[in-house]
Design a protein around this motif. Sequence first.
Motif, short mmCIF file in Angstrom:
data_model
loop_
_atom_site.label_atom_id
_atom_site.label_comp_id
_atom_site.label_asym_id
_atom_site.label_seq_id
_atom_site.Cartn_x
_atom_site.Cartn_y
_atom_site.Cartn_z
N GLY A 88 -2.20 -1.31 16.82
CA GLY A 88 -3.10 -2.21 16.10
C GLY A 88 -4.13 -2.84 17.01
O GLY A 88 -5.31 -2.95 16.66
N ARG A 89 -3.70 -3.26 18.19
CA ARG A 89 -4.64 -3.82 19.17
C ARG A 89 -5.70 -2.80 19.55
O ARG A 89 -6.90 -3.11 19.59
CB ARG A 89 -3.88 -4.27 20.41
CG ARG A 89 -4.77 -4.79 21.55
CD ARG A 89 -4.02 -4.72 22.87
NE ARG A 89 -3.68 -3.33 23.23
CZ ARG A 89 -2.75 -3.01 24.11
NH1 ARG A 89 -2.05 -3.93 24.74
NH2 ARG A 89 -2.50 -1.73 24.38
N ARG B 239 2.09 5.81 11.86
CA ARG B 239 1.38 5.48 10.62
C ARG B 239 0.22 6.44 10.32
O ARG B 239 -0.86 6.03 9.91
CB ARG B 239 0.86 4.04 10.67
CG ARG B 239 1.95 3.00 10.82
CD ARG B 239 1.43 1.60 10.66
NE ARG B 239 0.55 1.21 11.75
CZ ARG B 239 -0.03 0.02 11.84
NH1 ARG B 239 0.15 -0.90 10.90
NH2 ARG B 239 -0.80 -0.28 12.87
N ALA B 240 0.46 7.74 10.53
CA ALA B 240 -0.61 8.72 10.39
C ALA B 240 -1.30 8.64 9.03
O ALA B 240 -2.53 8.71 8.93
CB ALA B 240 -0.06 10.13 10.62
N LEU C 109 0.83 -1.20 0.00
CA LEU C 109 0.00 0.00 0.00
C LEU C 109 0.87 1.26 0.00
O LEU C 109 0.56 2.25 -0.69
CB LEU C 109 -0.92 -0.02 1.22
CG LEU C 109 -2.06 1.00 1.25
CD1 LEU C 109 -2.93 0.89 0.02
CD2 LEU C 109 -2.88 0.81 2.51
N ALA C 110 1.97 1.22 0.74
CA ALA C 110 2.90 2.35 0.74
C ALA C 110 3.50 2.56 -0.65
O ALA C 110 3.62 3.69 -1.14
CB ALA C 110 4.01 2.12 1.76
N ALA D 112 2.62 6.89 0.09
CA ALA D 112 2.57 7.34 1.48
C ALA D 112 3.72 6.72 2.25
O ALA D 112 4.15 5.60 1.96
CB ALA D 112 1.24 6.95 2.11
N ARG D 113 4.22 7.44 3.26
CA ARG D 113 5.37 6.97 4.01
C ARG D 113 4.92 6.27 5.29
O ARG D 113 4.05 6.77 6.01
CB ARG D 113 6.30 8.12 4.35
CG ARG D 113 6.93 8.75 3.12
CD ARG D 113 7.98 9.78 3.47
NE ARG D 113 8.59 10.35 2.27
CZ ARG D 113 9.60 11.21 2.27
NH1 ARG D 113 10.13 11.59 3.43
NH2 ARG D 113 10.08 11.67 1.14
#
Length: 303
Positions: A223-224, A181-182, A169-170, A175-176
């Motif tokens: 992520g959790r 991971r904004a 996806l990056a 996207a960086r």
Amino acid sequence: MAQPQTMSSTLRMIRPRRSALYMPGSNARALEKARTLAADVLILDLEDAVAPEAKALAREQVAAAVHAGGFGPREVVVRVNGLDTPWGADDFAAICPAGPDAILVPKVSSPAHISRAASSMALTETPSRTRLWAMMETPLAMLNAAAIGTAAADPANRLECFVMGTNDLAKETRARLTPGRAAFVPWLQACLAAARAHGLDIIDGVFNAISDEAGFRAECEQGRDFGFDGKTLIHPSQLAVANEVFAPSAEEVARARAVIDLFAMPENRDKGALQLDGRMVERLHADIGRRTVAIADAISRLG
């Protein structure tokens, strides 16, 4: 149209997916070592981790490994090459009859990709227990996440889980992948909402800096807290942290049991809200608690 799942039926089907470790299918030693690792899920990879000249060997080795079994309680998933590649059709023909727990399809961008993969599984005499997982890793997948999730309504599609492919996806969006991971938060949450709306599990993307344990732990915790079921991993050294972070803590399990017991009391069975230790709890918290306890019990059964 698939029938909606009840809470009790959903809890019976729970499998921990805290850690999903990619293992290159071209590495015979890695496939053997996989049988001893403390991973909830092993993703035997025929796609990104395998060079074109090694695709045929990897396919042969993975099919043999799945046939041989010996993975214990670990869930065995094979990531095949896409059907639009020179290797995809042969991957489905060799791997599906071996009967892994799931086939992971890369670069899913529409419901049609799910249907096509499911049709290929049906044509190769795939055991009925083998599910289909979808890599969410393209811009179109982010735009179509809700539509892709609707494919789960048809049991013939076997769709069970989304897996985030944040590296791809990056690459595709430019996207960086920075700490926090904004740029990816809207996409992660859109896919998570689509998964939950259609009764699917969803596993977070990988963390690339293997030696950065603090950064990895922080991303697991993110992520959790977002609601993911677990995280995909690129190295066995990441297993312990993922298994810890995505498991309910002893305190969470104890509180969940207390909430369940509170609403089970005869005098409370008709009440919608109660107080526990100075905090208001509702019946929805008992439902959440039952899932917490079910996950904890499933983890304990892994040994």
